[in-house]
Write an enzyme that holds these catalytic residues in place. Sequence first.
Site, PDB file in Angstrom:
ATOM      1  N   LYS A 115       0.816  -1.227   0.000  1.00  0.00           N
ATOM      2  CA  LYS A 115       0.000   0.000   0.000  1.00  0.00           C
ATOM      3  C   LYS A 115       0.843   1.268   0.000  1.00  0.00           C
ATOM      4  O   LYS A 115       0.394   2.300  -0.482  1.00  0.00           O
ATOM      5  CB  LYS A 115      -0.966   0.007   1.193  1.00  0.00           C
ATOM      6  CG  LYS A 115      -2.110  -0.976   1.030  1.00  0.00           C
ATOM      7  CD  LYS A 115      -3.289  -0.602   1.926  1.00  0.00           C
ATOM      8  CE  LYS A 115      -4.456  -1.548   1.720  1.00  0.00           C
ATOM      9  NZ  LYS A 115      -5.517  -1.353   2.695  1.00  0.00           N
ATOM     10  N   LYS A 201      -5.162  -9.661  -6.538  1.00  0.00           N
ATOM     11  CA  LYS A 201      -6.413 -10.004  -5.859  1.00  0.00           C
ATOM     12  C   LYS A 201      -7.520  -9.007  -6.213  1.00  0.00           C
ATOM     13  O   LYS A 201      -7.234  -7.844  -6.493  1.00  0.00           O
ATOM     14  CB  LYS A 201      -6.207 -10.116  -4.336  1.00  0.00           C
ATOM     15  CG  LYS A 201      -6.048  -8.807  -3.625  1.00  0.00           C
ATOM     16  CD  LYS A 201      -6.111  -8.964  -2.106  1.00  0.00           C
ATOM     17  CE  LYS A 201      -5.928  -7.605  -1.463  1.00  0.00           C
ATOM     18  NZ  LYS A 201      -6.022  -7.565  -0.034  1.00  0.00           N
ATOM     19  N   LYS A 204     -11.062  -3.536  -3.517  1.00  0.00           N
ATOM     20  CA  LYS A 204     -11.797  -2.265  -3.579  1.00  0.00           C
ATOM     21  C   LYS A 204     -10.907  -1.147  -4.083  1.00  0.00           C
ATOM     22  O   LYS A 204     -11.381  -0.156  -4.598  1.00  0.00           O
ATOM     23  CB  LYS A 204     -12.239  -1.856  -2.167  1.00  0.00           C
ATOM     24  CG  LYS A 204     -13.259  -2.749  -1.564  1.00  0.00           C
ATOM     25  CD  LYS A 204     -13.572  -2.341  -0.134  1.00  0.00           C
ATOM     26  CE  LYS A 204     -12.964  -3.294   0.855  1.00  0.00           C
ATOM     27  NZ  LYS A 204     -13.726  -3.467   2.085  1.00  0.00           N
TER      28      LYS A 204
HETATM   29  P1  TYM Z   1     -10.780  -6.029   3.906  1.00  0.00           P
HETATM   30  O1  TYM Z   1     -11.766  -4.974   4.213  1.00  0.00           O
HETATM   31  O2  TYM Z   1      -9.763  -5.758   2.844  1.00  0.00           O
HETATM   32  O3  TYM Z   1     -11.515  -7.376   3.503  1.00  0.00           O
HETATM   33  C1  TYM Z   1     -12.549  -7.967   4.315  1.00  0.00           C
HETATM   34  C2  TYM Z   1     -12.448  -9.484   4.232  1.00  0.00           C
HETATM   35  O4  TYM Z   1     -12.522  -9.914   2.859  1.00  0.00           O
HETATM   36  C3  TYM Z   1     -11.391 -10.729   2.549  1.00  0.00           C
HETATM   37  N1  TYM Z   1     -10.995 -10.468   1.143  1.00  0.00           N
HETATM   38  C4  TYM Z   1     -10.823 -11.425   0.221  1.00  0.00           C
HETATM   39  N2  TYM Z   1     -10.944 -12.760   0.263  1.00  0.00           N
HETATM   40  C5  TYM Z   1     -10.718 -13.456  -0.879  1.00  0.00           C
HETATM   41  N3  TYM Z   1     -10.373 -12.861  -2.061  1.00  0.00           N
HETATM   42  C6  TYM Z   1     -10.249 -11.518  -2.154  1.00  0.00           C
HETATM   43  N4  TYM Z   1      -9.938 -10.942  -3.309  1.00  0.00           N
HETATM   44  C7  TYM Z   1     -10.470 -10.727  -0.981  1.00  0.00           C
HETATM   45  N5  TYM Z   1     -10.424  -9.392  -0.714  1.00  0.00           N
HETATM   46  C8  TYM Z   1     -10.751  -9.257   0.586  1.00  0.00           C
HETATM   47  C9  TYM Z   1     -10.296 -10.300   3.518  1.00  0.00           C
HETATM   48  O5  TYM Z   1      -9.337 -11.321   3.722  1.00  0.00           O
HETATM   49  C10 TYM Z   1     -11.093 -10.016   4.769  1.00  0.00           C
HETATM   50  O6  TYM Z   1     -11.324 -11.206   5.489  1.00  0.00           O
HETATM   51  N6  TYM Z   1      -7.555  -5.513   7.690  1.00  0.00           N
HETATM   52  C11 TYM Z   1      -8.828  -6.092   7.301  1.00  0.00           C
HETATM   53  C12 TYM Z   1      -9.987  -5.652   8.173  1.00  0.00           C
HETATM   54  C13 TYM Z   1      -9.770  -5.926   9.621  1.00  0.00           C
HETATM   55  C14 TYM Z   1      -9.866  -7.184  10.270  1.00  0.00           C
HETATM   56  C15 TYM Z   1      -9.592  -6.917  11.640  1.00  0.00           C
HETATM   57  C16 TYM Z   1     -10.134  -8.480   9.842  1.00  0.00           C
HETATM   58  C17 TYM Z   1      -9.490  -4.992  10.555  1.00  0.00           C
HETATM   59  N7  TYM Z   1      -9.374  -5.576  11.772  1.00  0.00           N
HETATM   60  C18 TYM Z   1      -9.602  -7.939  12.592  1.00  0.00           C
HETATM   61  C19 TYM Z   1     -10.137  -9.503  10.805  1.00  0.00           C
HETATM   62  C20 TYM Z   1      -9.869  -9.224  12.141  1.00  0.00           C
HETATM   63  C21 TYM Z   1      -9.144  -5.671   5.885  1.00  0.00           C
HETATM   64  O7  TYM Z   1      -8.699  -4.650   5.424  1.00  0.00           O
HETATM   65  O8  TYM Z   1     -10.028  -6.487   5.236  1.00  0.00           O
END
Ligand code: TYM
Length: 339
Positions: A115, A201, A204
Amino acid sequence: MRIVSGIQPTGNLHLGNYLGAIRNWVSMQDSIEEQGGECLFFLADLHAISMPHEPAVLASNTREMVAALVACGIDPDRSTLFNQAQVPAHAELQWLLNGTARMGWLNRMTQFKDKSGKNREGASIALFTYPVLQAADVLLYQATHVPVGEDQKQHLELARDIAQKFNNDFASEEAPVFTLPDPIIPTEAARIMSLRDGTAKMSKSDPSDMSRINLTDDADTIMQKVKKAKTDPEPLPSEVAGLAGRAEAANLVGIYATLAGTTPADVLRDFAGQGFGAFKPALGELLVAKLAPINARFVELRQDRAALDAILRQGAQKARALAQPTLEAAYTALGLVRG
Ligand code: TYM
């Protein structure tokens, strides 16, 4: 069992989030009550300010994400659904854990490298310490399991390292302050890839909306995006081994299999020898069929801002109460006097 997971409200919920994470949240919510556990799901709005953002857009995305999660099947009466900003214990515990997390550990995080790109010096401090807040998110609730996609595995390992060091340094073996959480990563669909590039991947933050299927896309848009998805000129092979080196084909077959509840081998048995001219319309129709009910619920829910705010308020109230004992234990373990 206590299940905790989060999602950033930085844009639309897309197919990667849904298949990689949210679908599992819903099935865990539906099975956990029999096991006497509970689920907490939150919007990681504090994480969202680690990147440049528009305040008004963040506020509206936060509400839209609540509507999207409820449309997917998260029930705010059975799961605790909230946003971090209404539970100050997340930010407080992060600060307490900053004393335990090591620079070297954070320097190894691949998300920061991705990032911040070539502009490391210009990246925010929040982007660097982001994984410590993520550790606080789960440790605060004594989470036993954290359902996430593959891309979050490294952050979860860091949360375990932080918990372990904190327990070693400031607690006794008999009375640890934190539970070490286990990640739950689906074997299928752990990594849904971009429709424009099978090696990146689905995300967003990809500037091209054609790279992803949003849960808010209507049927025409979905069909259009699948039709335009990058592929190769070869027909589909008869066995999974034949997908090696064909990242885009493998991704589309994987999406089909996950949605249909079968395996890539089964999908190839049905489509072996056929080109994408035949496979893409079938995939598009399957996507439309699976996403249409979610889309319809979402469109209805998103209009009622007062109801969405009430869901977040109620969730935050429950979350604050659940967080308090662990937060106090962490303050006390560190020798911080709390009156
Ligand atoms: P975020 O918002 O990017 O994504 C949310 C969830 O979706 C999953 N994900 C995917 N899985 C498969 N293929 C993809 N292309 C894909 N894109 C996203 C992510 O693995 C996630 O499970 N840092 C985290 C948010 C967070 C969090 C936490 C998660 C903050 N605190 C504590 C678990 C526990 C994030 O940015 O996810």
